[in-house]
Design a protein around this motif. Structure first.
Motif, PDB file in Angstrom:
ATOM      1  N   GLN A  61       5.423 -11.136   0.653  1.00 41.31           N
ATOM      2  CA  GLN A  61       4.833  -9.900   1.159  1.00 41.31           C
ATOM      3  C   GLN A  61       5.624  -8.638   0.809  1.00 41.31           C
ATOM      4  O   GLN A  61       5.127  -7.542   1.028  1.00 41.31           O
ATOM      5  CB  GLN A  61       4.695  -9.987   2.695  1.00 41.31           C
ATOM      6  N   VAL A  62       6.850  -8.777   0.292  1.00 40.55           N
ATOM      7  CA  VAL A  62       7.677  -7.607  -0.018  1.00 40.55           C
ATOM      8  C   VAL A  62       7.826  -7.494  -1.540  1.00 40.55           C
ATOM      9  O   VAL A  62       8.568  -8.275  -2.159  1.00 40.55           O
ATOM     10  CB  VAL A  62       9.064  -7.698   0.643  1.00 40.55           C
ATOM     11  N   PRO A  63       7.148  -6.552  -2.182  1.00 40.69           N
ATOM     12  CA  PRO A  63       7.212  -6.442  -3.649  1.00 40.69           C
ATOM     13  C   PRO A  63       8.627  -6.247  -4.190  1.00 40.69           C
ATOM     14  O   PRO A  63       8.954  -6.750  -5.271  1.00 40.69           O
ATOM     15  CB  PRO A  63       6.330  -5.223  -3.939  1.00 40.69           C
ATOM     16  N   VAL A  64       9.486  -5.521  -3.466  1.00 38.62           N
ATOM     17  CA  VAL A  64      10.845  -5.273  -3.942  1.00 38.62           C
ATOM     18  C   VAL A  64      11.607  -6.578  -4.134  1.00 38.62           C
ATOM     19  O   VAL A  64      12.352  -6.742  -5.117  1.00 38.62           O
ATOM     20  CB  VAL A  64      11.596  -4.338  -2.970  1.00 38.62           C
ATOM     21  N   ILE A  65      11.436  -7.527  -3.226  1.00 40.34           N
ATOM     22  CA  ILE A  65      12.162  -8.797  -3.323  1.00 40.34           C
ATOM     23  C   ILE A  65      11.752  -9.548  -4.581  1.00 40.34           C
ATOM     24  O   ILE A  65      12.597 -10.104  -5.298  1.00 40.34           O
ATOM     25  CB  ILE A  65      11.904  -9.644  -2.060  1.00 40.34           C
TER      26      ILE A  65
ATOM     27  N   HIS B 275      -1.212  -3.385  -3.863  1.00 41.66           N
ATOM     28  CA  HIS B 275      -0.319  -3.232  -5.011  1.00 41.66           C
ATOM     29  C   HIS B 275       0.622  -4.423  -5.113  1.00 41.66           C
ATOM     30  O   HIS B 275       1.242  -4.828  -4.123  1.00 41.66           O
ATOM     31  CB  HIS B 275       0.494  -1.943  -4.856  1.00 41.66           C
ATOM     32  N   ALA B 276       0.722  -5.011  -6.288  1.00 44.10           N
ATOM     33  CA  ALA B 276       1.694  -6.074  -6.581  1.00 44.10           C
ATOM     34  C   ALA B 276       1.601  -7.238  -5.617  1.00 44.10           C
ATOM     35  O   ALA B 276       2.611  -7.811  -5.206  1.00 44.10           O
ATOM     36  CB  ALA B 276       3.119  -5.497  -6.557  1.00 44.10           C
ATOM     37  N   ALA B 277       0.372  -7.621  -5.245  1.00 47.37           N
ATOM     38  CA  ALA B 277       0.194  -8.753  -4.340  1.00 47.37           C
ATOM     39  C   ALA B 277       0.190 -10.054  -5.127  1.00 47.37           C
ATOM     40  O   ALA B 277      -0.413 -10.146  -6.206  1.00 47.37           O
ATOM     41  CB  ALA B 277      -1.102  -8.609  -3.566  1.00 47.37           C
TER      42      ALA B 277
ATOM     43  N   TYR C  94       0.861  -1.186   0.000  1.00 47.11           N
ATOM     44  CA  TYR C  94       0.000   0.000   0.000  1.00 47.11           C
ATOM     45  C   TYR C  94       0.898   1.237   0.000  1.00 47.11           C
ATOM     46  O   TYR C  94       1.015   1.941   1.007  1.00 47.11           O
ATOM     47  CB  TYR C  94      -0.945  -0.001   1.210  1.00 47.11           C
ATOM     48  N   PRO C  95       1.556   1.520  -1.119  1.00 47.56           N
ATOM     49  CA  PRO C  95       2.535   2.616  -1.154  1.00 47.56           C
ATOM     50  C   PRO C  95       1.920   3.988  -0.948  1.00 47.56           C
ATOM     51  O   PRO C  95       2.635   4.938  -0.633  1.00 47.56           O
ATOM     52  CB  PRO C  95       3.139   2.484  -2.561  1.00 47.56           C
ATOM     53  N   GLN C  96       0.603   4.113  -1.127  1.00 45.07           N
ATOM     54  CA  GLN C  96      -0.041   5.409  -0.915  1.00 45.07           C
ATOM     55  C   GLN C  96      -0.177   5.741   0.567  1.00 45.07           C
ATOM     56  O   GLN C  96      -0.465   6.883   0.918  1.00 45.07           O
ATOM     57  CB  GLN C  96      -1.427   5.430  -1.582  1.00 45.07           C
TER      58      GLN C  96
END
Length: 573
Positions: free
Chosen positions: A499-503, A114-116, A36-38
């Motif tokens: 759970q971490v989109p960056v990874i 986002h990106a789940a 939830y980057p917002q």
């Protein structure tokens, strides 16, 4: 304007307004990793959130599939422990996880993440803890306001909101916030409803002597135990800590009510056990066997390490004073002062207010229990119920101080003075965000002083925040193997991947590392749980490429709670 003033002066106003504010503040700062980057950044994904979220989702899906027919043993077996899907874990009662599951479905439905890539999204379930925290703030503020006046309600509610450890737990999809809510509900509502049978306290903050004399104590009946029994049953349905209020309520009722309390206590106990049984479908299959299994799991468990006073203890070998010390050094000192002031005021009155006597008993029991060789670890987590109950004493002390100052100054000046004092207590929450689980007060010298005293820096991987992962992505290349330390269970790294989109975006291969392997990691991520990392990595002077510090406010640099190292040499191991 006059109507607004009347609303703000209502005895429940502090609880209502600050309860809503607490919920909003947590939700606005709840994102752990970028789903939830917002929203603002919150604590990172903690090591045991996945169990609670998955179990909550499982329970919601089971009810959606079978509804009231979940009672059918065939259906229960299929959903709770089938060979496919998520197996049911009966390590904790279901209520707290059910709330997380409902919140997960509602929030993710309204606001898709986002990106789940997983059916369970930790950030969505965290909104359940946020709502329960807001309800706890409301309950504490409304109760203190009803008992001791409007000022007490505002101060008690604000104090709970400003306790950094409690505020941090409100961001996490675990059971502590649900235990806080339902234990506080059971204790305060029982104290409020049963105290009228003991006679109302004669204090200027509550009522006049004329009113007290005109209201004789009512006669007890069996019905007096019904509603408190429901509340007690709900507390039991959250976690084993919910059972700790039972002996306190029994002793309190018998002390003040003598033989008149026996029948209401019996009804209360029967009602609580009925609620507990009906609220846990897993018990329906084999009531006695499954109950024994649950109670046995509280003691038959993996031993955890605990870092305290500069050394590692096994959880059952932690010194007896651990819960007392941790309580004293993890609540802002101004709030501690008001709480002890409230305790002193009641001691002067010889605890004629039976309501506060029960609150005090409910605070002492977990502290005493965890001082007797019971497994204790992870800071104040296991006895966190002490904190919202302590807020009642903070409200009591604040009410007494308000009355004292009002005799010398105008009400407006007193309100400004006390408001300023409460705002100063917010420094801890703001300075350590989003790592409030690493907070220590001025008695420990803040976060930096706590390091020299040998207190734990961080516990649950919460220091691996969204910003940490984003900064690491600027250093670690795509497809790299990244080692992580400490790894506390076999699903921890898989949970991070999910759970971490960056990874996932960087396609990192996460591997556990304990410091003793032959392999030399090129990239090493550590969250600084000193109880479970090698001694040579407990030194914060080691240079890190990326780091997270808790307590970076003003002249205080703060403690390092997470680090990324590049190129770990064999000599450093």
């Amino acid at each position: 304007m006059q109507h607004l003033r009347r609303c703000l002066n209502a005895r429940w106003s502090g609880g209502v307004i600050l309860g809503l504010l607490a919920t909003l503040l947590v939700i606005l700062t709840i994102d752990p990793s970028g789903t939830y980057p917002q929203l603002g950044s919150g604590p990172g994904i903690t090591v045991d959130e996945s169990f609670n979220v998955q179990q909550g989702v499982l329970q919601v899906e089971a009810f959606r599939a079978y509804g009231v027919f979940l009672i059918d043993p065939v259906n229960v077996k299929e959903v709770f422990g089938g060979e496919s899907g998520i197996p049911y874990l009966p390590d904790h009662p279901p209520l707290g996880r059910l709330v997380l599951g409902v919140a997960h479905h509602v929030w993710s439905g309204l606001f898709p993440p986002h990106a789940a890539t997983s059916v369970d999204v930790t950030a969505a379930a965290r909104t359940g803890s946020a709502v329960m925290f807001g309800l706890t703030v409301f309950l504490v503020g409304a109760t203190a306001g009803t008992w001791f006046g409007t000022a007490a309600g505002w101060i008690a509610a604000a104090s709970l909101l400003l306790m950094p450890r409690v505020f941090a737990h409100a961001h996490i999809a675990s059971l502590e916030t649900s235990v806080n809510l339902f234990v506080t509900l059971a204790v305060l509502c029982t104290a409020h409803s049963w105290s009228r049978y003991f006679g109302r306290p004669d204090t200027p903050e509550t009522e006049t002597k004329t009113e007290t004399a005109a209201e004789p104590s009512p006669q007890w009946t069996w019905k007096a135990g019904l509603i408190p029994g429901v509340y007690m049953g709900l507390a039991m349905l959250t976690k084993i800590q919910g059972f700790l209020i039972i002996p306190g309520i029994i002793a309190w009722g018998l002390f003040y009510g003598r033989q008149r309390a026996v029948l209401p206590l019996l009804v209360c106990g029967v009602t609580a056990n009925v609620v507990f049984f009906l609220g846990w479908p897993w018990l329906w299959l084999d009531p006695i066997g499954h109950l024994q299994e649950f109670l046995g799991s509280a003691t038959d468990r993996v031993t955890l390490n605990n870092w305290y006073m500069g050394q590692v203890f096994k959880d059952v070998e932690t010194p007896w004073h651990y819960p007392w010390v941790m309580s004293l050094v993890t609540i802002p000192v101004g709030l501690l002062a008001l709480g002890f002031l409230g305790l002193w005021v009641e001691a002067r009155h010889r605890f004629r207010d039976a309501r506060l006597t029960l609150v005090l008993i409910a605070m002492l029991i977990p502290l005493l229990l965890f001082s007797t060789g019971a497994a204790v670890y992870d800071g104040s987590r296991l006895f966190l119920t002490v904190f919202p109950l302590g807020a009642i004493f903070i409200g009591r002390g604040g009410s007494w101080l308000w009355t004292l100052l009002s005799a010398k100054f105008s009400e407006k000046k007193v309100a400004i003075l006390l408001s300023a004092g409460m705002l100063l207590q917010a420094i801890g929450v703001m300075a350590t965000h989003p790592c409030q689980l690493s907070y220590y007060n001025l008695l420990a010298g803040g976060t930096t002083g706590a390091e020299s005293l040998g207190f734990e820096a961080t516990y649950w991987q919460d220091s691996l925040t969204r910003e940490f992962w984003q900064d690491s992505a600027e250093i670690i290349p795509t497809g790299a193997t990244v080692h992580v330390m400490p790894v506390l269970h076999q699903f921890q790294l898989d949970d991070l991947r999910k759970q971490v989109p960056v990874i996932r975006k960087m396609n990192w291969q996460l591997q556990p590392w304990s410091g003793g392997e032959e392999v030399v990691p090129e990239y090493l991520i550590i969250f600084n749980r000193k109880a479970d990392i090698p001694e040579n990595y407990r030194d914060s002077s080691r240079t890190a490429e990326v780091e997270v510090r808790a307590g970076g406010c003003g002249i205080f640099k703060g403690r390092r709670v997470a680090s990324l190292y590049v190129g770990v040499d064999a000599d450093e191991r």
